[in-house]
Design a protein around this motif. Sequence first.
Motif, PDB file in Angstrom:
ATOM      1  N   ALA A   3     -37.665  -3.496  15.583  1.00 38.65           N
ATOM      2  CA  ALA A   3     -37.288  -4.583  14.679  1.00 38.65           C
ATOM      3  C   ALA A   3     -36.351  -4.018  13.621  1.00 38.65           C
ATOM      4  O   ALA A   3     -36.531  -2.892  13.154  1.00 38.65           O
ATOM      5  CB  ALA A   3     -38.518  -5.181  14.018  1.00 38.65           C
ATOM      6  N   SER A   7     -35.304  -7.900   9.351  1.00 38.27           N
ATOM      7  CA  SER A   7     -36.421  -8.696   9.890  1.00 38.27           C
ATOM      8  C   SER A   7     -37.727  -8.318   9.225  1.00 38.27           C
ATOM      9  O   SER A   7     -38.532  -9.183   8.860  1.00 38.27           O
ATOM     10  CB  SER A   7     -36.551  -8.478  11.397  1.00 38.27           C
ATOM     11  OG  SER A   7     -35.399  -8.917  12.058  1.00 38.27           O
ATOM     12  N   VAL A   8     -37.947  -7.032   9.060  1.00 37.74           N
ATOM     13  CA  VAL A   8     -39.196  -6.575   8.431  1.00 37.74           C
ATOM     14  C   VAL A   8     -39.269  -7.074   6.992  1.00 37.74           C
ATOM     15  O   VAL A   8     -40.316  -7.555   6.548  1.00 37.74           O
ATOM     16  CB  VAL A   8     -39.301  -5.033   8.501  1.00 37.74           C
ATOM     17  CG1 VAL A   8     -40.511  -4.540   7.720  1.00 37.74           C
ATOM     18  CG2 VAL A   8     -39.367  -4.567   9.946  1.00 37.74           C
ATOM     19  N   ARG A  10     -37.847  -9.720   5.781  1.00 38.04           N
ATOM     20  CA  ARG A  10     -38.103 -11.162   5.840  1.00 38.04           C
ATOM     21  C   ARG A  10     -39.582 -11.439   6.076  1.00 38.04           C
ATOM     22  O   ARG A  10     -40.155 -12.335   5.458  1.00 38.04           O
ATOM     23  CB  ARG A  10     -37.266 -11.804   6.959  1.00 38.04           C
ATOM     24  CG  ARG A  10     -36.139 -12.640   6.416  1.00 38.04           C
ATOM     25  CD  ARG A  10     -35.396 -13.381   7.501  1.00 38.04           C
ATOM     26  NE  ARG A  10     -34.420 -12.460   8.107  1.00 38.04           N
ATOM     27  CZ  ARG A  10     -34.334 -12.166   9.401  1.00 38.04           C
ATOM     28  NH1 ARG A  10     -35.123 -12.746  10.265  1.00 38.04           N
ATOM     29  NH2 ARG A  10     -33.451 -11.318   9.846  1.00 38.04           N
ATOM     30  N   TRP A  11     -40.199 -10.671   6.977  1.00 36.06           N
ATOM     31  CA  TRP A  11     -41.636 -10.863   7.254  1.00 36.06           C
ATOM     32  C   TRP A  11     -42.461 -10.597   6.005  1.00 36.06           C
ATOM     33  O   TRP A  11     -43.391 -11.331   5.684  1.00 36.06           O
ATOM     34  CB  TRP A  11     -42.110  -9.928   8.354  1.00 36.06           C
ATOM     35  CG  TRP A  11     -41.509 -10.171   9.698  1.00 36.06           C
ATOM     36  CD1 TRP A  11     -40.917 -11.314  10.151  1.00 36.06           C
ATOM     37  CD2 TRP A  11     -41.435  -9.231  10.768  1.00 36.06           C
ATOM     38  NE1 TRP A  11     -40.481 -11.139  11.441  1.00 36.06           N
ATOM     39  CE2 TRP A  11     -40.798  -9.873  11.848  1.00 36.06           C
ATOM     40  CE3 TRP A  11     -41.844  -7.919  10.932  1.00 36.06           C
ATOM     41  CZ2 TRP A  11     -40.564  -9.245  13.059  1.00 36.06           C
ATOM     42  CZ3 TRP A  11     -41.613  -7.292  12.140  1.00 36.06           C
ATOM     43  CH2 TRP A  11     -40.982  -7.949  13.188  1.00 36.06           C
ATOM     44  N   ARG A  14     -41.957 -13.465   3.516  1.00 42.41           N
ATOM     45  CA  ARG A  14     -42.661 -14.670   3.960  1.00 42.41           C
ATOM     46  C   ARG A  14     -44.169 -14.505   3.783  1.00 42.41           C
ATOM     47  O   ARG A  14     -44.861 -15.422   3.346  1.00 42.41           O
ATOM     48  CB  ARG A  14     -42.334 -14.942   5.435  1.00 42.41           C
ATOM     49  CG  ARG A  14     -42.659 -16.368   5.829  1.00 42.41           C
ATOM     50  CD  ARG A  14     -42.308 -16.685   7.260  1.00 42.41           C
ATOM     51  NE  ARG A  14     -41.002 -16.182   7.684  1.00 42.41           N
ATOM     52  CZ  ARG A  14     -40.697 -15.866   8.942  1.00 42.41           C
ATOM     53  NH1 ARG A  14     -41.589 -15.992   9.890  1.00 42.41           N
ATOM     54  NH2 ARG A  14     -39.505 -15.433   9.254  1.00 42.41           N
ATOM     55  N   TYR A  15     -44.687 -13.320   4.076  1.00 45.41           N
ATOM     56  CA  TYR A  15     -46.127 -13.083   3.924  1.00 45.41           C
ATOM     57  C   TYR A  15     -46.524 -13.162   2.443  1.00 45.41           C
ATOM     58  O   TYR A  15     -47.553 -13.746   2.098  1.00 45.41           O
ATOM     59  CB  TYR A  15     -46.511 -11.713   4.494  1.00 45.41           C
ATOM     60  CG  TYR A  15     -47.956 -11.378   4.291  1.00 45.41           C
ATOM     61  CD1 TYR A  15     -48.944 -11.967   5.071  1.00 45.41           C
ATOM     62  CD2 TYR A  15     -48.357 -10.492   3.303  1.00 45.41           C
ATOM     63  CE1 TYR A  15     -50.283 -11.674   4.883  1.00 45.41           C
ATOM     64  CE2 TYR A  15     -49.686 -10.190   3.107  1.00 45.41           C
ATOM     65  CZ  TYR A  15     -50.647 -10.777   3.892  1.00 45.41           C
ATOM     66  OH  TYR A  15     -51.963 -10.494   3.706  1.00 45.41           O
ATOM     67  N   ALA A  23     -47.865 -16.015   8.704  1.00 51.69           N
ATOM     68  CA  ALA A  23     -46.508 -16.137   8.166  1.00 51.69           C
ATOM     69  C   ALA A  23     -45.535 -15.198   8.867  1.00 51.69           C
ATOM     70  O   ALA A  23     -44.331 -15.452   8.866  1.00 51.69           O
ATOM     71  CB  ALA A  23     -46.522 -15.853   6.668  1.00 51.69           C
ATOM     72  N   ILE A  24     -46.034 -14.140   9.454  1.00 52.25           N
ATOM     73  CA  ILE A  24     -45.117 -13.188  10.092  1.00 52.25           C
ATOM     74  C   ILE A  24     -44.695 -13.617  11.495  1.00 52.25           C
ATOM     75  O   ILE A  24     -43.802 -13.025  12.078  1.00 52.25           O
ATOM     76  CB  ILE A  24     -45.719 -11.772  10.137  1.00 52.25           C
ATOM     77  CG1 ILE A  24     -46.998 -11.727  10.968  1.00 52.25           C
ATOM     78  CG2 ILE A  24     -45.965 -11.242   8.738  1.00 52.25           C
ATOM     79  CD1 ILE A  24     -47.496 -10.330  11.228  1.00 52.25           C
ATOM     80  N   PHE A  25     -45.333 -14.642  12.050  1.00 47.93           N
ATOM     81  CA  PHE A  25     -44.934 -15.129  13.373  1.00 47.93           C
ATOM     82  C   PHE A  25     -43.601 -15.841  13.290  1.00 47.93           C
ATOM     83  O   PHE A  25     -43.273 -16.465  12.283  1.00 47.93           O
ATOM     84  CB  PHE A  25     -45.992 -16.086  13.946  1.00 47.93           C
ATOM     85  CG  PHE A  25     -47.248 -15.386  14.365  1.00 47.93           C
ATOM     86  CD1 PHE A  25     -47.238 -14.482  15.421  1.00 47.93           C
ATOM     87  CD2 PHE A  25     -48.438 -15.628  13.712  1.00 47.93           C
ATOM     88  CE1 PHE A  25     -48.405 -13.838  15.804  1.00 47.93           C
ATOM     89  CE2 PHE A  25     -49.596 -14.983  14.086  1.00 47.93           C
ATOM     90  CZ  PHE A  25     -49.580 -14.086  15.133  1.00 47.93           C
ATOM     91  N   ASP A  26     -42.841 -15.737  14.361  1.00 46.87           N
ATOM     92  CA  ASP A  26     -41.546 -16.425  14.409  1.00 46.87           C
ATOM     93  C   ASP A  26     -41.747 -17.934  14.457  1.00 46.87           C
ATOM     94  O   ASP A  26     -42.731 -18.423  15.005  1.00 46.87           O
ATOM     95  CB  ASP A  26     -40.759 -15.993  15.647  1.00 46.87           C
ATOM     96  CG  ASP A  26     -40.180 -14.608  15.488  1.00 46.87           C
ATOM     97  OD1 ASP A  26     -40.013 -14.159  14.345  1.00 46.87           O
ATOM     98  OD2 ASP A  26     -39.893 -13.982  16.525  1.00 46.87           O
ATOM     99  N   GLU A  27     -40.778 -18.616  13.921  1.00 45.23           N
ATOM    100  CA  GLU A  27     -40.801 -20.075  13.997  1.00 45.23           C
ATOM    101  C   GLU A  27     -40.267 -20.504  15.359  1.00 45.23           C
ATOM    102  O   GLU A  27     -39.493 -19.780  15.970  1.00 45.23           O
ATOM    103  CB  GLU A  27     -39.950 -20.647  12.862  1.00 45.23           C
ATOM    104  CG  GLU A  27     -40.538 -20.335  11.501  1.00 45.23           C
ATOM    105  CD  GLU A  27     -39.504 -20.409  10.409  1.00 45.23           C
ATOM    106  OE1 GLU A  27     -38.338 -20.749  10.687  1.00 45.23           O
ATOM    107  OE2 GLU A  27     -39.863 -20.112   9.269  1.00 45.23           O
TER     108      GLU A  27
END
Length: 106
Positions: A3, A7-8, A10-11, A14-15, A23-27
């Motif tokens: 990754a 991306s990390v 962003r995770w 979001r978390y 929250a870390i799962f993709d939409e």
Amino acid sequence: LNAGRESVYRWIDRYQREKTPFAIFDEPRSGRPSSWTVEREAQLDPAQPRAERRRRLRKVAAKIAYWQTTARRAAIAHRKRTLRRLRRLGIRVSTLKKCFRSEVAL
């Protein structure tokens, strides 16, 4: 993980905003749906990767053993051919051994 840094981050953001592990799962995205399902996840055997590794290691070890014995056989065959050539030339191996021993002793 394979990754990217963005991306990390962003995770993590979001978390921290949502305070939930989901929250870390993709939409959901457009396109072909994923073939990975919860049922497939449940079918996975946790010991399988270790067994797979063992199987691969055994296979590699067998190949190494095969090449070692093949190399040993080739060396023996080469030595026999060399000895035959020397005999045809009238050179005795015992004389050669004595010569080499005296050189090593120097």
